[in-house]
Design a protein around this motif. Structure first.
Motif, PDB file in Angstrom:
ATOM      1  N   ALA B 293       3.286  15.370  -2.637  1.00  0.00           N
ATOM      2  CA  ALA B 293       1.993  14.792  -3.012  1.00  0.00           C
ATOM      3  C   ALA B 293       1.794  13.440  -2.353  1.00  0.00           C
ATOM      4  N   ILE B 294       2.862  12.642  -2.303  1.00  0.00           N
ATOM      5  CA  ILE B 294       2.742  11.311  -1.699  1.00  0.00           C
ATOM      6  C   ILE B 294       2.520  11.439  -0.196  1.00  0.00           C
ATOM      7  N   ARG B 295       3.226  12.414   0.402  1.00  0.00           N
ATOM      8  CA  ARG B 295       3.073  12.609   1.848  1.00  0.00           C
ATOM      9  C   ARG B 295       1.660  13.074   2.188  1.00  0.00           C
ATOM     10  N   ALA B 296       1.010  13.763   1.227  1.00  0.00           N
ATOM     11  CA  ALA B 296      -0.317  14.302   1.518  1.00  0.00           C
ATOM     12  C   ALA B 296      -1.411  13.238   1.443  1.00  0.00           C
ATOM     13  N   VAL B 297      -1.082  12.045   0.960  1.00  0.00           N
ATOM     14  CA  VAL B 297      -2.089  10.979   0.955  1.00  0.00           C
ATOM     15  C   VAL B 297      -2.353  10.591   2.404  1.00  0.00           C
ATOM     16  N   PRO B 298      -3.624  10.633   2.837  1.00  0.00           N
ATOM     17  CA  PRO B 298      -3.891  10.453   4.260  1.00  0.00           C
ATOM     18  C   PRO B 298      -3.457   9.072   4.760  1.00  0.00           C
ATOM     19  N   GLY B 299      -2.939   9.056   5.987  1.00  0.00           N
ATOM     20  CA  GLY B 299      -2.498   7.800   6.587  1.00  0.00           C
ATOM     21  C   GLY B 299      -3.645   6.813   6.739  1.00  0.00           C
ATOM     22  N   SER B 300      -4.870   7.337   6.890  1.00  0.00           N
ATOM     23  CA  SER B 300      -6.005   6.432   7.079  1.00  0.00           C
ATOM     24  C   SER B 300      -6.183   5.536   5.860  1.00  0.00           C
ATOM     25  N   LEU B 301      -5.834   6.078   4.691  1.00  0.00           N
ATOM     26  CA  LEU B 301      -5.968   5.289   3.462  1.00  0.00           C
ATOM     27  C   LEU B 301      -4.945   4.151   3.450  1.00  0.00           C
ATOM     28  N   ARG B 302      -3.714   4.477   3.873  1.00  0.00           N
ATOM     29  CA  ARG B 302      -2.692   3.429   3.957  1.00  0.00           C
ATOM     30  C   ARG B 302      -3.117   2.370   4.960  1.00  0.00           C
ATOM     31  N   ASN B 303      -3.616   2.832   6.135  1.00  0.00           N
ATOM     32  CA  ASN B 303      -4.057   1.885   7.162  1.00  0.00           C
ATOM     33  C   ASN B 303      -5.125   0.963   6.615  1.00  0.00           C
ATOM     34  N   ALA B 304      -6.088   1.547   5.887  1.00  0.00           N
ATOM     35  CA  ALA B 304      -7.185   0.742   5.342  1.00  0.00           C
ATOM     36  C   ALA B 304      -6.624  -0.367   4.469  1.00  0.00           C
ATOM     37  N   SER B 305      -5.622  -0.004   3.657  1.00  0.00           N
ATOM     38  CA  SER B 305      -5.064  -0.977   2.736  1.00  0.00           C
ATOM     39  C   SER B 305      -4.271  -2.054   3.481  1.00  0.00           C
ATOM     40  N   TYR B 306      -3.388  -1.615   4.382  1.00  0.00           N
ATOM     41  CA  TYR B 306      -2.611  -2.598   5.150  1.00  0.00           C
ATOM     42  C   TYR B 306      -3.525  -3.451   6.014  1.00  0.00           C
ATOM     43  N   GLY B 307      -4.623  -2.848   6.503  1.00  0.00           N
ATOM     44  CA  GLY B 307      -5.513  -3.519   7.444  1.00  0.00           C
ATOM     45  C   GLY B 307      -6.210  -4.727   6.844  1.00  0.00           C
ATOM     46  N   ILE B 308      -6.323  -4.794   5.509  1.00  0.00           N
ATOM     47  CA  ILE B 308      -6.900  -6.004   4.919  1.00  0.00           C
ATOM     48  C   ILE B 308      -5.823  -6.868   4.288  1.00  0.00           C
ATOM     49  N   GLY B 309      -4.567  -6.621   4.686  1.00  0.00           N
ATOM     50  CA  GLY B 309      -3.510  -7.545   4.284  1.00  0.00           C
ATOM     51  C   GLY B 309      -2.868  -7.229   2.957  1.00  0.00           C
ATOM     52  N   ALA B 310      -2.902  -5.959   2.538  1.00  0.00           N
ATOM     53  CA  ALA B 310      -2.207  -5.605   1.308  1.00  0.00           C
ATOM     54  C   ALA B 310      -0.720  -5.484   1.593  1.00  0.00           C
ATOM     55  N   THR B 311       0.095  -5.806   0.579  1.00  0.00           N
ATOM     56  CA  THR B 311       1.529  -5.597   0.739  1.00  0.00           C
ATOM     57  C   THR B 311       1.830  -4.125   0.500  1.00  0.00           C
ATOM     58  N   LYS B 312       3.058  -3.752   0.783  1.00  0.00           N
ATOM     59  CA  LYS B 312       3.456  -2.357   0.594  1.00  0.00           C
ATOM     60  C   LYS B 312       3.278  -1.951  -0.865  1.00  0.00           C
ATOM     61  N   TRP B 313       3.709  -2.805  -1.765  1.00  0.00           N
ATOM     62  CA  TRP B 313       3.628  -2.463  -3.183  1.00  0.00           C
ATOM     63  C   TRP B 313       2.168  -2.311  -3.629  1.00  0.00           C
ATOM     64  N   GLN B 314       1.294  -3.231  -3.155  1.00  0.00           N
ATOM     65  CA  GLN B 314      -0.115  -3.124  -3.523  1.00  0.00           C
ATOM     66  C   GLN B 314      -0.711  -1.827  -2.991  1.00  0.00           C
ATOM     67  N   THR B 315      -0.307  -1.462  -1.784  1.00  0.00           N
ATOM     68  CA  THR B 315      -0.809  -0.227  -1.201  1.00  0.00           C
ATOM     69  C   THR B 315      -0.336   0.983  -2.006  1.00  0.00           C
ATOM     70  N   VAL B 316       0.943   0.985  -2.339  1.00  0.00           N
ATOM     71  CA  VAL B 316       1.483   2.133  -3.079  1.00  0.00           C
ATOM     72  C   VAL B 316       0.837   2.237  -4.450  1.00  0.00           C
ATOM     73  N   TRP B 317       0.754   1.109  -5.133  1.00  0.00           N
ATOM     74  CA  TRP B 317       0.293   1.133  -6.525  1.00  0.00           C
ATOM     75  C   TRP B 317      -1.199   1.441  -6.621  1.00  0.00           C
ATOM     76  N   SER B 318      -2.012   0.858  -5.732  1.00  0.00           N
ATOM     77  CA  SER B 318      -3.462   1.012  -5.877  1.00  0.00           C
ATOM     78  C   SER B 318      -4.035   2.211  -5.142  1.00  0.00           C
ATOM     79  N   HIS B 319      -3.351   2.679  -4.116  1.00  0.00           N
ATOM     80  CA  HIS B 319      -3.957   3.747  -3.328  1.00  0.00           C
ATOM     81  C   HIS B 319      -3.100   4.997  -3.249  1.00  0.00           C
ATOM     82  N   VAL B 320      -1.825   4.819  -2.900  1.00  0.00           N
ATOM     83  CA  VAL B 320      -0.994   6.011  -2.700  1.00  0.00           C
ATOM     84  C   VAL B 320      -0.792   6.753  -4.020  1.00  0.00           C
ATOM     85  N   LEU B 321      -0.353   6.014  -5.043  1.00  0.00           N
ATOM     86  CA  LEU B 321      -0.069   6.688  -6.315  1.00  0.00           C
ATOM     87  C   LEU B 321      -1.301   7.330  -6.951  1.00  0.00           C
TER      88      LEU B 321
END
Lengths: 266, 417
Positions: B293-321
């Motif tokens: 399920a985690i792998r199926a979260v699109p990479g574009s969503l992770r990119n969007a989050s990292y692209g505005i300066g989110a940390t890994k944890w913020q990305t995982v907690w707010s978008h991936v999970l």
């Protein structure tokens, strides 16, 4: 790292790549890049597919590090400071140097939350409603969405989604916006809107854009970097010519640039 | 171009065998359809077999005819609690009556309980003969003719074994009175412990493996072996549970560590041990499903989050999970469905087969539905097989409810990209 400690001679350059090489594992994707990005200008990177344009762009805000075992050699300076110095946190880099992607990728949240989330994670202290409106106005999207801020960002059209992504990037107050073929998934009218928006934005921001569309580069950019595979048979891309856009398109120095921009290539 | 003109074109003839190609396509379609039909037949047979055993005519023979127990001409069904108590008093030895009072004073029992006691202890219905549902429907006249219903104390009833009383009653050695309440409670307690232990552990391990762990050989070995663990036979988990939870961690699983000194919770063979053993069993499944399920979260969503300066944890907690949650929940519920049906590991760690009191806390002795079914099917009397069929229907109902919940959650949480 945010402010330059001392004004160097080149301080009107926001980004400087010096002798830059970018690797994926042992594969050298980009080699020997020298280019400078001027403040409040639009710099376009053009070139054929697979020559490393996006790789170079992503190196400017350390997004390339998200791909495992990628590395760089050489230097990228942001306002005179080394972006890749060991004391620099990539999170701060991406905060100051925002990014807009090829495919519009709004969060699957409301339009309001799309803007507010980024500000919130950076500890924004002002009035959120005002920031959301300001960012959406800057991205020329406010009038279209002001009555449906609670709707999903995914319910917008492709062009609106891309402007929402630009607004999202603006909301965290970056200094540079990197755009990776921002209009390639859009129709000509939406593309035109994005280009007009870029002209507005360059008053306050510095923009670097990767594009496949040479008319777009010619119309919209102030400087153009022409990328090519460095030599036949090698797979590393490099900037073969970097100049003002009008020179690149009217009077290129390199024969390959001329062939490419006049459509004689391949 | 010139090069092409100079070379001789290859032979350009094609055989006209469209009919043969279509025919082979049709044959394969029939084969595929047949395999589906075989599966459906197996499923329908299973269901019909269970349903066939779960209802039918029953010939009861009363030890004491209820008609003779009228008080002032009032039949048992209409008697008050006091009248029923007098019936008990008159028909039981005083010792037996007093023992009942000692177990639970009559003052605390309501009329229904006393009524049940009268049938349990005095009337004592006994099953003489049973018929399957199919026979009951097709040969009802012969069945009715064969049972002398006019004789007092003899009764022929059409019984649906999976009825309300069956759910409500405790285990009993008398098939007329046996129920599955203890087993249902045991199953629910066990599965709650399993979920509480396995869900957070599994999801957290999956997040680590997908988002944080580097792609080196150690982590690859770990990933591969989690997949292998998912295929380990469940009885082996039972042996592991016996060794670790029942024996080594006995002070914890028997509850003595928490001051619970119930003499009946014999040495760690408790709900806690069972729940934790099943948690070990489903942990690999939950990890694998959550990773997917985690792998199926699109990479574009992770990119969007990292692209505005989110940390890994913020990305995982707010978008991936949040975006992986429908898949994680579905996977978890399917894993839990498997755990609910497990029998072998529970037999190994020592689930009770016959138990007459409800589990009250995680440190109680317990039985579960599959154990109960197993126990009933191994009894020689026919009527216990009917009880087993009824218990299977209850188990299937619980499983279907769980799967429906999974589908509901998936639709509720799923978002489009």
């Amino acid at each position: 790292m945010v402010q330059p400690q001392s004004k160097t001679e080149n301080s009107h350059y926001v980004l400087e790549a010096k002798n830059l090489e970018i690797y994926y594992g042992s594969f050298k994707a980009v080699t020997d890049v020298h280019m400078n990005v001027e403040r409040n200008k639009i710099t376009a990177i053009i070139g054929p597919s697979g020559c490393g344009k996006s790789t170079l762009l992503r190196a400017f805000n350390r997004m390339n590090e998200l791909v495992s075992d990628s590395s760089i050699r050489g230097e990228i300076l942001f306002q005179g400071q080394d972006l890749y110095a060991s004391n620099v946190d990539p999170v701060v880099v991406r905060h100051r140097i925002g990014m807009v992607f090829q495919k519009p990728n709004p969060f699957p949240k409301s339009i309001y939350e799309n803007i507010a989330w980024g500000a919130r994670i950076h500890g924004y202290k002002g009035k959120m409603d005002e920031l959301v409106e300001y960012s959406l106005r800057q991205a020329a999207l406010w009038d279209e969405v002001k009555d449906k801020l609670n709707q999903s960002g995914l319910a917008l059209s492709g062009g609106q989604q891309q402007r929402l992504c630009i607004a999202r990037a603006l909301a965290v107050q970056p200094e540079v916006i990197l755009m990776d073929e921002p209009a390639s998934a859009l129709d000509p009218i939406a593309t035109l809107k994005i280009e007009e928006l870029m002209q507005e934005l360059k008053k306050n921001y510095t923009i670097v854009i990767v594009t496949h569309n040479m008319q777009q580069a010619a119309r919209a950019s102030d400087y153009t970097a022409m990328m090519m595979l460095s030599k036949d048979g090698e797979r590393s891309g490099t900037v073969i010519e970097f100049d003002e856009t009008k020179h690149i398109f009217t009077n290129p120095k390199d024969k390959r640039t001329e062939d490419y921009v006049t459509g004689r290539f391949g | 171009m010139s090069e092409l003109n100079n070379t001789q074109p290859p032979q350009m003839e094609f055989s006209d065998d469209l009919r043969r190609r279509n025919l082979s396509g049709r044959i394969w379609m029939v084969v595929f359809r047949l395999s589906t039909v075989v599966g459906i037949i197996a499923l329908v047979t299973l269901l019909l077999n269970i349903i066939n055993q779960s209802a039918g005519y029953v010939h009861y023979e009363a030890k004491v005819d209820p008609d003779t127990l009228r008080v002032d001409g009032i039949p048992l069904e209409e008697q008050s609690k006091e009248q029923l108590m007098s019936v008990l008093q008159n028909n039981l030895s005083s010792g037996a009556y007093n023992k009942l009072d000692r177990d639970k004073p009559f003052a605390e029992r309501d009329r229904g309980e006393v009524y049940d006691l009268v049938f349990d202890r005095v009337v004592k219905y006994k099953v003489e003969e049973t018929w399957l549902l199919w026979d009951s429907l097709t040969h009802s006249r012969e069945i009715k003719a064969s049972v002398p219903t006019e004789q007092s104390g003899t009764e022929l009833k059409f019984v649906v074994w999976a009825n309300w009383d069956f759910l409500r009653r405790q285990q009993s050695s008398d098939p007329v009175l046996a129920g599955v309440r203890t087993a249902i409670l045991g199953s629910l307690w066990t599965i709650s412990i399993t979920i509480l232990a396995a869900f957070p552990l599994g999801v957290m391990a999956a997040i680590y493996l997908e988002e944080y762990a580097a792609d080196n050989w150690i982590n690859r070995i770990i990933r591969t072996n989690i997949n292998n663990l998912a295929g380990v036979p469940s009885i082996i988990y039972g042996i592991l549970g016996l060794a670790i939870f029942v024996r080594v961690l006995e002070p914890f699983t028997s509850g003595t560590l928490f001051g619970i000194t119930d003499p009946t919770t014999a040495n760690g063979r408790t709900i806690m041990s069972a729940g934790l053993t099943l948690a070990l069993l489903v942990l690999p499944l939950i990890i694998i499903n959550s990773q997917e399920a985690i792998r199926a979260v699109p990479g574009s969503l992770r990119n969007a989050s990292y692209g505005i300066g989110a940390t890994k944890w913020q990305t995982v907690w707010s978008h991936v999970l949040p975006n992986a949650m429908p898949g994680i929940l579905t996977g978890t519920i399917l894993a839990v469905s498997r755990a609910i049906g497990e029998t072998a590991p529970l037999v190994v760690i020592g689930a009770s087969t016959v138990i007459f009191f409800d589990p009250e806390n995680p440190f109680s002795k317990f039985t579960t539905l599959p154990i109960q079914i197993y126990q009933w099917t191994s009894r020689p009397q026919d009527e216990f097989r009917f009880l087993a069929a009824a218990a299977i229907i209850v188990l299937l109902a619980i499983l279907l409810t769980l799967n429906a919940t999974a589908i509901f959650l998936r639709n509720r949480f799923s978002r489009r990209y």
